[in-house]
Design an enzyme around this catalytic site. Structure first.
Site, PDB file in Angstrom:
ATOM      1  CG  HIS A  72      23.326   0.505 -11.996  1.00 48.57           C
ATOM      2  ND1 HIS A  72      24.388   0.873 -12.769  1.00 48.57           N
ATOM      3  CD2 HIS A  72      23.089  -0.798 -12.291  1.00 48.57           C
ATOM      4  CE1 HIS A  72      24.784  -0.140 -13.510  1.00 48.57           C
ATOM      5  NE2 HIS A  72      24.017  -1.175 -13.239  1.00 48.57           N
TER       6      HIS A  72
HETATM    7  C1  UD1 Z   1      20.050  -4.477 -14.449  1.00 51.92           C
HETATM    8  C2  UD1 Z   1      21.098  -5.583 -14.585  1.00 51.92           C
HETATM    9  C3  UD1 Z   1      22.491  -4.980 -14.441  1.00 51.92           C
HETATM   10  C4  UD1 Z   1      22.694  -3.819 -15.396  1.00 51.92           C
HETATM   11  C5  UD1 Z   1      21.581  -2.796 -15.182  1.00 51.92           C
HETATM   12  C6  UD1 Z   1      21.711  -1.650 -16.127  1.00 51.92           C
HETATM   13  C7  UD1 Z   1      20.433  -7.803 -13.722  1.00 51.92           C
HETATM   14  C8  UD1 Z   1      20.613  -8.755 -12.623  1.00 51.92           C
HETATM   15  N1  UD1 Z   1      20.958  -6.572 -13.532  1.00 51.92           N
HETATM   16  O1  UD1 Z   1      20.134  -3.950 -13.130  1.00 51.92           O
HETATM   17  O2  UD1 Z   1      23.441  -5.985 -14.747  1.00 51.92           O
HETATM   18  O3  UD1 Z   1      23.944  -3.244 -15.148  1.00 51.92           O
HETATM   19  O4  UD1 Z   1      20.315  -3.463 -15.395  1.00 51.92           O
HETATM   20  O5  UD1 Z   1      20.729  -0.694 -15.899  1.00 51.92           O
HETATM   21  O6  UD1 Z   1      19.840  -8.127 -14.723  1.00 51.92           O
HETATM   22  N2  UD1 Z   1      13.425   0.031 -12.609  1.00 51.92           N
HETATM   23  C9  UD1 Z   1      12.623   1.055 -13.049  1.00 51.92           C
HETATM   24  N3  UD1 Z   1      12.418   1.177 -14.399  1.00 51.92           N
HETATM   25  C10 UD1 Z   1      12.960   0.335 -15.300  1.00 51.92           C
HETATM   26  C11 UD1 Z   1      13.764  -0.706 -14.832  1.00 51.92           C
HETATM   27  C12 UD1 Z   1      13.989  -0.839 -13.489  1.00 51.92           C
HETATM   28  O7  UD1 Z   1      12.101   1.824 -12.269  1.00 51.92           O
HETATM   29  O8  UD1 Z   1      12.736   0.521 -16.511  1.00 51.92           O
HETATM   30  C13 UD1 Z   1      13.675  -0.078 -11.149  1.00 51.92           C
HETATM   31  C14 UD1 Z   1      12.719  -1.021 -10.488  1.00 51.92           C
HETATM   32  O9  UD1 Z   1      12.460  -0.530  -9.224  1.00 51.92           O
HETATM   33  C15 UD1 Z   1      13.524  -2.301 -10.372  1.00 51.92           C
HETATM   34  C16 UD1 Z   1      14.933  -1.772 -10.187  1.00 51.92           C
HETATM   35  O10 UD1 Z   1      14.985  -0.578 -10.970  1.00 51.92           O
HETATM   36  O11 UD1 Z   1      13.094  -3.110  -9.348  1.00 51.92           O
HETATM   37  C17 UD1 Z   1      15.998  -2.707 -10.643  1.00 51.92           C
HETATM   38  O12 UD1 Z   1      15.778  -3.127 -11.973  1.00 51.92           O
HETATM   39  P1  UD1 Z   1      16.391  -4.547 -12.467  1.00 51.92           P
HETATM   40  O13 UD1 Z   1      16.129  -4.751 -13.912  1.00 51.92           O
HETATM   41  O14 UD1 Z   1      15.956  -5.629 -11.541  1.00 51.92           O
HETATM   42  O15 UD1 Z   1      17.932  -4.393 -12.213  1.00 51.92           O
HETATM   43  P2  UD1 Z   1      18.936  -3.172 -12.475  1.00 51.92           P
HETATM   44  O16 UD1 Z   1      19.405  -2.662 -11.179  1.00 51.92           O
HETATM   45  O17 UD1 Z   1      18.369  -2.198 -13.464  1.00 51.92           O
END
Ligand code: UD1
Length: 373
Positions: free
Chosen positions: A205
């Site tokens: 991811h």
């Molecule tokens: C985040 C952490 C990363 C960790 C990862 C584990 C930061 C900078 N990154 O990355 O260190 O390894 O979590 O999963 O904090 N989304 C959903 N549902 C959710 C959450 C996210 O659909 O419940 C999608 C959304 O489109 C969102 C994208 O995933 O924009 C990214 O989510 P985000 O929390 O920004 O970062 P991660 O890539 O999950």
């Protein structure tokens, strides 16, 4: 004494659980759990609360997704209101996600003491948002709880006074050891028609691997080639699912319904799995292929070979003592590393010191010793 524990994203939940357990055992400290809502999907959040027996958050900030600035700022604005109302002595943050930094910064500016669990990890890769979060959080924390000697050395080199640094072990491994036996018996892999030792478990991811079309396609092509020899089970993170869809790369993966159907060789995707289900899939796999941080540690303790699709790691102890090898995201190198591990038995590995299931208790004991304001 009053403590606020913070969680936000998936890897935080298994790190906070042993601290809450130890606080409950200790019985003298008032403690609240705040969920920032950085992760909000049932499978990215609620499922972990159920698996780990975590209490419902006392407060949910419900910030959701956004750009880094939006997400960090939204957490700060909401968390500040909580701190002004609750006036804790300590805020405990774990790991390196945006919520970690946002809550540490908010607390420190209000003069509230910050404890950072999993301090001192450094990849020295400033293109990773997590590295920025780690550096900034450590710079302002009052108690820095570390998992290994590399972290202690990093903090010493950065001039962090030794009195603030406490080597306590690894809370993620506390959770692993607590749930390992229960997870072993689940038979999750058989729901996917897989046999023990006859499949690769994969997660991916990181923005560095999934946000660029060419990079993502290169990796998927390599996986597709490898998977002609051994099936790959890939519980897919929402960010990765979105990118595969956006770049039109769905042809490289095959959705698996989790219906017991025996997979042909291929890269089989499924929804993100809960903690116990993924632990089951991990411990029975032939190897794990990942770009996660925590999985490098979990595989090392389980003795499962781990191929990490990153050029660096903030967890070098897993390469020195554990089962981890770094291969970056070059497709040929990924393929070569996976194939090599299909043939050769991995070397013996050892568990790093204090990864013994007692880190949460050590953290709580130290916080009690340090006391309230
Ligand atoms: C985040 C952490 C990363 C960790 C990862 C584990 C930061 C900078 N990154 O990355 O260190 O390894 O979590 O999963 O904090 N989304 C959903 N549902 C959710 C959450 C996210 O659909 O419940 C999608 C959304 O489109 C969102 C994208 O995933 O924009 C990214 O989510 P985000 O929390 O920004 O970062 P991660 O890539 O999950």
């Amino acid at each position: 004494m009053k403590i606020i524990n913070v969680v936000g994203a998936r890897p935080n939940f298994m790190k906070i659980a042993p601290i809450i357990d130890a606080l409950n055992d200790q019985g003298q400290v008032v403690h609240l759990l705040v969920h920032t809502g950085q992760h909000y999907d049932q499978r990215m959040s609620q499922a972990f609360f159920e698996d780990l027996g975590l209490p419902r958050p006392d407060i949910d900030l419900e910030v959701g997704s956004g750009s880094h600035a939006q997400q960090t700022a939204a957490v700060m604005v909401e968390f500040e209101k909580v701190l002004l109302r609750e006036k804790p002595d300590w805020v405990v943050v774990v790991g390196d996600v945006n919520s970690t930094l946002a809550c540490a910064l908010t607390a420190k500016k209000l003069g509230i003491k910050v404890a950072h669990v999993e301090a001192g990890l450094r990849s020295r890769d400033m293109s990773m948002p997590e590295e920025i979060n780690r550096l900034c959080t450590d710079a302002i924390s009052d108690a820095l709880f570390t998992t290994d000697c590399f972290a202690d050395e990093n903090l010493a080199r950065e001039g962090v006074p030794a009195r603030k640094v406490h080597f306590v072990g690894n809370v993620m491994i506390d959770t692993l050891l607590k749930h390992r036996d229960r997870a072993r018996e689940l038979g999750t892999y058989s729901r996917f028609g897989l046999e023990p030792g006859m499949y690769v478990a994969m997660t991916m991811h990181r923005p560095g691997n999934v946000d660029n079309r060419e990079t993502l396609e290169g990796i998927l092509m390599a996986l597709e080639r490898v998977s002609r020899d051994i099936p790959i089970l890939f519980p897919i993170h929402p960010r990765t699912a979105k990118m595969i869809e956006r770049f039109g790369l769905s042809g490289y993966v095959l959705p698996h319904g989790g219906d017991g159907v025996k997979p042909r060789f291929g890269v089989w995707t499924t929804e993100p799995l809960g903690y116990l289900d993924f632990l089951n899939v991990n411990m029975h796999s032939r190897m794990v292929l990942t770009d996660s941080g925590g999985l490098q540690e979990e595989t090392s303790v389980l003795g499962v070979p781990c191929v990490t699709m990153r050029p660096n790691t903030e967890r070098p102890v897993t390469c020195e003592m554990g089962t981890n090898v770094l291969v970056g995201n070059d497709p040929a190198k990924i393929e070569e590393a996976v194939r090599a591990r299909l043939v050769f038995k991995p070397r013996e590995c050892a568990t790093p010191p204090l990864w013994d299931g007692r880190a949460g208790a050590r953290i709580v004991a130290k916080l009690m010793e340090l006391g309230g304001s």
